[in-house]
Write a protein that holds these residues in place. Structure first.
Motif, PDB file in Angstrom:
ATOM      1  N   PHE A 233      33.424  15.833  11.772  1.00  9.05           N
ATOM      2  CA  PHE A 233      32.044  15.664  11.347  1.00  9.05           C
ATOM      3  C   PHE A 233      31.405  14.474  12.052  1.00  9.05           C
ATOM      4  CE2 PHE A 233      28.523  15.917   8.514  1.00  9.05           C
ATOM      5  CZ  PHE A 233      28.198  14.643   8.124  1.00  9.05           C
ATOM      6  N   ARG A 234      32.165  13.394  12.213  1.00  4.68           N
ATOM      7  CA  ARG A 234      31.617  12.179  12.807  1.00  4.68           C
ATOM      8  C   ARG A 234      31.295  12.391  14.278  1.00  4.68           C
ATOM      9  NH1 ARG A 234      29.159   9.817  10.432  1.00  4.68           N
ATOM     10  NH2 ARG A 234      30.508   9.063   8.786  1.00  4.68           N
ATOM     11  N   PHE A 235      31.979  13.333  14.965  1.00  2.00           N
ATOM     12  CA  PHE A 235      31.689  13.569  16.385  1.00  2.00           C
ATOM     13  C   PHE A 235      30.293  14.093  16.585  1.00  2.00           C
ATOM     14  CE2 PHE A 235      35.328  12.114  17.991  1.00  2.00           C
ATOM     15  CZ  PHE A 235      36.454  12.919  18.000  1.00  2.00           C
ATOM     16  N   THR A 236      29.826  14.923  15.640  1.00  2.00           N
ATOM     17  CA  THR A 236      28.520  15.555  15.852  1.00  2.00           C
ATOM     18  C   THR A 236      27.419  14.914  15.022  1.00  2.00           C
ATOM     19  OG1 THR A 236      29.294  17.169  14.250  1.00  2.00           O
ATOM     20  CG2 THR A 236      29.316  17.823  16.556  1.00  2.00           C
ATOM     21  N   HIS A 237      27.766  14.066  14.062  1.00  2.00           N
ATOM     22  CA  HIS A 237      26.747  13.447  13.231  1.00  2.00           C
ATOM     23  C   HIS A 237      26.947  11.945  13.275  1.00  2.00           C
ATOM     24  CE1 HIS A 237      27.164  17.521  11.668  1.00  2.00           C
ATOM     25  NE2 HIS A 237      25.929  17.425  11.267  1.00  2.00           N
ATOM     26  N   ASN A 238      25.937  11.201  13.749  1.00  2.00           N
ATOM     27  CA  ASN A 238      26.147   9.756  13.892  1.00  2.00           C
ATOM     28  C   ASN A 238      26.094   9.065  12.540  1.00  2.00           C
ATOM     29  OD1 ASN A 238      23.466   9.853  13.323  1.00  2.00           O
ATOM     30  ND2 ASN A 238      22.826   8.579  15.018  1.00  2.00           N
ATOM     31  N   ASP A 239      26.743   7.916  12.509  1.00  2.00           N
ATOM     32  CA  ASP A 239      26.932   7.225  11.237  1.00  2.00           C
ATOM     33  C   ASP A 239      25.616   6.716  10.663  1.00  2.00           C
ATOM     34  OD1 ASP A 239      27.454   4.018  10.345  1.00  2.00           O
ATOM     35  OD2 ASP A 239      28.530   5.575   9.242  1.00  2.00           O
ATOM     36  N   ALA A 240      24.649   6.381  11.528  1.00  2.00           N
ATOM     37  CA  ALA A 240      23.407   5.805  11.007  1.00  2.00           C
ATOM     38  C   ALA A 240      22.651   6.832  10.160  1.00  2.00           C
ATOM     39  CB  ALA A 240      22.535   5.324  12.160  1.00  2.00           C
ATOM     40  N   ASP A 241      22.614   8.105  10.626  1.00  2.80           N
ATOM     41  CA  ASP A 241      21.898   9.128   9.870  1.00  2.80           C
ATOM     42  C   ASP A 241      22.759   9.800   8.825  1.00  2.80           C
ATOM     43  OD1 ASP A 241      20.061  10.195  12.751  1.00  2.80           O
ATOM     44  OD2 ASP A 241      19.421   8.972  11.059  1.00  2.80           O
ATOM     45  N   PHE A 242      24.057   9.891   9.104  1.00  2.98           N
ATOM     46  CA  PHE A 242      24.955  10.636   8.220  1.00  2.98           C
ATOM     47  C   PHE A 242      26.192   9.805   7.902  1.00  2.98           C
ATOM     48  CE2 PHE A 242      23.085  14.839   8.366  1.00  2.98           C
ATOM     49  CZ  PHE A 242      22.353  14.820   9.534  1.00  2.98           C
ATOM     50  N   PRO A 243      26.059   8.773   7.059  1.00  3.05           N
ATOM     51  CA  PRO A 243      27.297   8.080   6.679  1.00  3.05           C
ATOM     52  C   PRO A 243      28.271   9.027   6.007  1.00  3.05           C
ATOM     53  CG  PRO A 243      25.430   7.335   5.349  1.00  3.05           C
ATOM     54  CD  PRO A 243      24.879   8.210   6.410  1.00  3.05           C
ATOM     55  N   TRP A 244      27.732  10.031   5.334  1.00  7.14           N
ATOM     56  CA  TRP A 244      28.534  11.131   4.780  1.00  7.14           C
ATOM     57  C   TRP A 244      27.669  12.380   4.785  1.00  7.14           C
ATOM     58  CZ3 TRP A 244      29.167   6.562   1.478  1.00  7.14           C
ATOM     59  CH2 TRP A 244      28.002   6.228   0.776  1.00  7.14           C
ATOM     60  N   PRO A 245      28.266  13.551   4.585  1.00  5.02           N
ATOM     61  CA  PRO A 245      27.455  14.768   4.671  1.00  5.02           C
ATOM     62  C   PRO A 245      26.319  14.779   3.650  1.00  5.02           C
ATOM     63  CG  PRO A 245      29.781  15.298   4.653  1.00  5.02           C
ATOM     64  CD  PRO A 245      29.686  13.848   4.400  1.00  5.02           C
TER      65      PRO A 245
ATOM     66  N   LYS B  62      12.170   0.006   0.678  1.00  5.87           N
ATOM     67  CA  LYS B  62      11.408  -0.394   1.859  1.00  5.87           C
ATOM     68  C   LYS B  62      11.010  -1.857   1.757  1.00  5.87           C
ATOM     69  CE  LYS B  62       8.104   1.853   4.849  1.00  5.87           C
ATOM     70  NZ  LYS B  62       7.069   0.831   4.998  1.00  5.87           N
ATOM     71  N   GLN B  63      10.614  -2.299   0.558  1.00  6.88           N
ATOM     72  CA  GLN B  63      10.153  -3.681   0.417  1.00  6.88           C
ATOM     73  C   GLN B  63      11.306  -4.665   0.359  1.00  6.88           C
ATOM     74  OE1 GLN B  63       7.799  -3.842  -3.132  1.00  6.88           O
ATOM     75  NE2 GLN B  63       6.423  -2.248  -2.417  1.00  6.88           N
ATOM     76  N   TYR B  64      12.448  -4.232  -0.183  1.00  2.89           N
ATOM     77  CA  TYR B  64      13.513  -5.200  -0.449  1.00  2.89           C
ATOM     78  C   TYR B  64      14.420  -5.432   0.751  1.00  2.89           C
ATOM     79  CZ  TYR B  64      17.829  -7.092  -2.295  1.00  2.89           C
ATOM     80  OH  TYR B  64      18.939  -7.850  -2.509  1.00  2.89           O
ATOM     81  N   LEU B  65      14.777  -4.361   1.477  1.00  2.00           N
ATOM     82  CA  LEU B  65      15.780  -4.556   2.504  1.00  2.00           C
ATOM     83  C   LEU B  65      15.361  -3.928   3.824  1.00  2.00           C
ATOM     84  CD1 LEU B  65      17.273  -1.566   2.711  1.00  2.00           C
ATOM     85  CD2 LEU B  65      18.532  -2.406   0.791  1.00  2.00           C
ATOM     86  N   PHE B  66      16.101  -4.321   4.858  1.00  2.00           N
ATOM     87  CA  PHE B  66      15.902  -3.717   6.169  1.00  2.00           C
ATOM     88  C   PHE B  66      17.256  -3.308   6.704  1.00  2.00           C
ATOM     89  CE2 PHE B  66      13.880  -2.640   9.963  1.00  2.00           C
ATOM     90  CZ  PHE B  66      14.768  -2.928  10.984  1.00  2.00           C
ATOM     91  N   ARG B  67      17.336  -2.068   7.236  1.00  2.00           N
ATOM     92  CA  ARG B  67      18.629  -1.555   7.699  1.00  2.00           C
ATOM     93  C   ARG B  67      18.701  -1.689   9.218  1.00  2.00           C
ATOM     94  NH1 ARG B  67      20.929   4.215   7.615  1.00  2.00           N
ATOM     95  NH2 ARG B  67      23.085   3.916   7.044  1.00  2.00           N
ATOM     96  N   VAL B  68      19.542  -2.620   9.685  1.00  2.00           N
ATOM     97  CA  VAL B  68      19.712  -2.788  11.125  1.00  2.00           C
ATOM     98  C   VAL B  68      20.596  -1.657  11.630  1.00  2.00           C
ATOM     99  CG1 VAL B  68      20.478  -4.376  12.912  1.00  2.00           C
ATOM    100  CG2 VAL B  68      19.679  -5.276  10.740  1.00  2.00           C
ATOM    101  N   GLY B  69      20.182  -0.988  12.695  1.00  2.00           N
ATOM    102  CA  GLY B  69      20.975   0.105  13.243  1.00  2.00           C
ATOM    103  C   GLY B  69      20.570   1.461  12.724  1.00  2.00           C
ATOM    104  N   ASP B  70      19.390   1.542  12.115  1.00  2.00           N
ATOM    105  CA  ASP B  70      18.981   2.761  11.429  1.00  2.00           C
ATOM    106  C   ASP B  70      18.572   3.880  12.362  1.00  2.00           C
ATOM    107  OD1 ASP B  70      16.581   3.420   8.776  1.00  2.00           O
ATOM    108  OD2 ASP B  70      18.644   4.064   9.068  1.00  2.00           O
ATOM    109  N   ASP B  71      18.058   3.544  13.541  1.00  2.00           N
ATOM    110  CA  ASP B  71      17.417   4.556  14.383  1.00  2.00           C
ATOM    111  C   ASP B  71      18.371   5.023  15.473  1.00  2.00           C
ATOM    112  OD1 ASP B  71      15.732   6.134  15.805  1.00  2.00           O
ATOM    113  OD2 ASP B  71      14.086   4.701  15.834  1.00  2.00           O
TER     114      ASP B  71
ATOM    115  N   ASN C 222      15.714  -0.095  17.260  1.00  2.00           N
ATOM    116  CA  ASN C 222      16.751  -0.627  16.364  1.00  2.00           C
ATOM    117  C   ASN C 222      17.958   0.304  16.395  1.00  2.00           C
ATOM    118  OD1 ASN C 222      18.108  -1.845  14.206  1.00  2.00           O
ATOM    119  ND2 ASN C 222      16.804  -0.908  12.658  1.00  2.00           N
ATOM    120  N   PRO C 223      18.684   0.311  17.519  1.00  2.00           N
ATOM    121  CA  PRO C 223      19.740   1.318  17.650  1.00  2.00           C
ATOM    122  C   PRO C 223      20.972   0.955  16.824  1.00  2.00           C
ATOM    123  CG  PRO C 223      19.250   0.253  19.750  1.00  2.00           C
ATOM    124  CD  PRO C 223      18.631  -0.556  18.684  1.00  2.00           C
ATOM    125  N   PRO C 224      21.882   1.915  16.632  1.00  2.00           N
ATOM    126  CA  PRO C 224      23.084   1.642  15.844  1.00  2.00           C
ATOM    127  C   PRO C 224      23.943   0.566  16.483  1.00  2.00           C
ATOM    128  CG  PRO C 224      22.785   3.993  16.086  1.00  2.00           C
ATOM    129  CD  PRO C 224      21.773   3.336  16.950  1.00  2.00           C
TER     130      PRO C 224
END
Lengths: 260, 264
Positions: A175-187, B131-140, B154-156
């Motif tokens: 799952f992690r190969f096709t879904h990056n951790d930033a968008d999908f920490p879990w399914p 949105k107001q409380y925190l900011f997620r570094v690496g989100d995009d 803001n890459p992972p």
């Protein structure tokens, strides 16, 4: 000779009663094993993927053993009432063969239950859930089975992973190969869903805010039905076999006393 | 020492601290339980940190800089010579390895009305609270590969790496640095084990399996011994002259005629 006559009748009565119970237990065993083989909880694909599905083999044997016990009990009742040496010898030999098969079924169910640990399911889930490139058709079949079963499990039981959502964070997975951790920490299925089947709050789910993701593991939902299956086959079969043992010993004693 | 304890207690009550020399903090663990992950870190926004540097009629922005801890030996300055903020990107600093890069730019969070963390339980308010409380570094995950992306990327982050963060207060009109926090404590992203390392050995045999196997084996053995004994006894009886009279079931007709005594 009245005492001998009474003795014979008592033994005959006991053996007929024993065979009646064997017949009923045979039907019950068949019904129980058909229920287990029909897989009401839909967990068979997980076991098939772990290549440890022998508790289903034990249930299949149980179906046929149950029928055999029912038929043999009728044969036994007829043989005892008629005091026919040939019939009773046939009955004893066939019953011994059936005993051996049922013994195999019980031991298989009990032994293979021991293999079904949380780590086994964890490894299967990590290696096959949503794997993108199947190696061959068999792999493709197993991947589809595992993915569909896990999705259904996570949605219906409001759980995530085997021991918890941290399984997806602690280990690499297909799952992690096709879904990056930033968008999908879990399914996505681990998120709490609304009525339309969409996550209630996606950011809350990704961050792990309590109430927006399922924080408990699915192992209980898997091991409950699997345990019921394995113990149902193993222990009920064991009980039937203990009863058959007594009836068979009595029948052998009766047979050996029949005059030519 | 005593005042820092009081400050810590104050922070724990959800009140946000007003000490300027504070560092960027990781978001409250009871709110964001999955933090830091493999490639992201969620930081609390700087509430009431820069209040003493704010003028009422000016507009300000806050920049967030991130760098790998290994880069702190080479350069950790976020300003160039003339108090202008460093305009480095993720790609230019090789992901924070060569120095700090700008990860975010946002408005100064409101000190007077901070978000209440208990509101996160309310479905309608949780988006605003987060949105107001925190900011997620690496989100995009997509901005690195999107040629049309013009905003702050803001890459992972990299897994199993220690990062440090800093907030900088910028005057929007002049574009100069007015204030900055210290570099945060080192925060390490998660480390991952390979799936093949999961050990699937089932351990010892369970007691149930041993009981079933041993008892059934014994029963089968006794049955086989019984059938052998019955057959050999029947064979011997067929050869032997005398027949057992006790509990012997008779078949259809009696074998020996009885002398009739005093009939009719």
């Amino acid at each position: 000779m009245a005492k001998s006559e009474d003795c014979i009748h008592i033994l005959q009565g006991l053996l007929v009663f024993g065979n009646v119970v064997i017949g009923m237990c045979g039907i019950a065993l068949t019904a129980e094993c058909i229920y287990f083989v029909s897989d009401p909880h839909g967990l068979y694909p997980l076991l098939e993927a772990t290549e440890n599905d022998d508790i289903y083999a034990a249930a299949w044997i149980g179906i046929f053993v149950g029928f055999a016990l029912f038929a043999l009990s009728i044969l036994g009742i007829i043989g005892i009432i008629k005091s026919d040496r040939t019939l009773l010898l046939v009955y004893i030999i066939l019953m011994l063969i059936t005993f051996a098969f049922e013994m195999a079924s019980c031991i298989t169910a009990a032994t293979h239950r021991d293999f079904l640990t949380p780590d086994l399911f964890l490894k299967q889930m990590l290696e096959r859930y949503q794997k993108a490139e199947p190696a061959n058709n068999n792999d493709k079949w197993m991947i589809e089975g595992v993915t569909k079963t896990w999705d259904k499990l996570m949605l219906q039981n409001h759980c995530c992973g085997v021991l918890g959502p941290s399984d997806w964070q602690e280990y690499t997975s297909a799952f992690r190969f096709t879904h990056n951790d930033a968008d999908f920490p879990w399914p996505r299925k681990c998120c709490v869903m609304d009525a339309q089947g969409l996550p209630v709050n996606l950011d809350g789910c990704k961050l792990g805010v309590p109430g927006y993701y399922n924080s408990n593991g699915c192992y209980d939902a898997i091991s409950g039905p699997v345990n019921t299956h394995a113990w149902g086959v193993a222990w009920f079969g064991f009980a039937i076999l203990c009863w058959i043992f007594c009836v068979l010993l009595g029948t052998m004693f009766y047979w050996s006393g029949i005059e030519y | 020492m005593c005042s820092s304890w009081v400050v810590a207690v104050f922070c724990c009550l959800g009140q946000l601290c007003a000490d300027q020399s504070l560092k960027p903090q990781i978001a409250a663990p009871q709110l964001a339980t999955n933090n830091p992950t493999l490639t992201t870190v969620a930081l609390e926004k700087p509430f009431c940190v820069f209040d003493s540097s704010l003028h009422p009629n000016k507009s300000y922005t806050i920049y967030l800089y991130a760098m790998k801890e290994s880069a702190s030996a080479t350069s950790s300055l976020v300003t160039d010579g003339s108090s202008k903020p460093l305009d480095s990107t993720f790609q230019q600093t090789n992901g924070g390895q060569l120095g700090p890069y700008k990860a975010a730019a946002f408005h100064v969070p409101s000190c007077a009305t901070p978000p209440r963390l208990v509101d996160a339980g309310d479905v309608s308010k949780v988006s605003d609270v987060l949105k107001q409380y925190l900011f997620r570094v690496g989100d995009d995950g997509t901005c690195l590969y999107d040629p049309n992306f013009l905003d702050v990327c803001n890459p992972p982050l990299a897994p199993d790496t220690t990062y440090r963060f800093k907030y900088v207060l910028i005057d929007s009109t002049e574009g100069t640095v007015k204030d900055q926090t210290l570099w945060s404590d080192p925060i390490k992203t998660r480390r991952v084990k390979h799936a093949s390392q999961v050990d699937t050995w089932p351990g010892q045999r369970s007691g149930a399996m041993i009981v079933i196997t041993s008892i059934l084996s014994v029963l089968l053995f006794l049955l086989l011994a019984g059938i052998l004994a019955a057959v050999s006894w029947a064979v011997r009886r067929a050869e032997g002259p005398s027949a057992e009279a006790r509990c012997t079931p008779q078949t259809a007709q009696p074998s020996d005629p009885r002398p009739e005594v005093g009939s009719k």
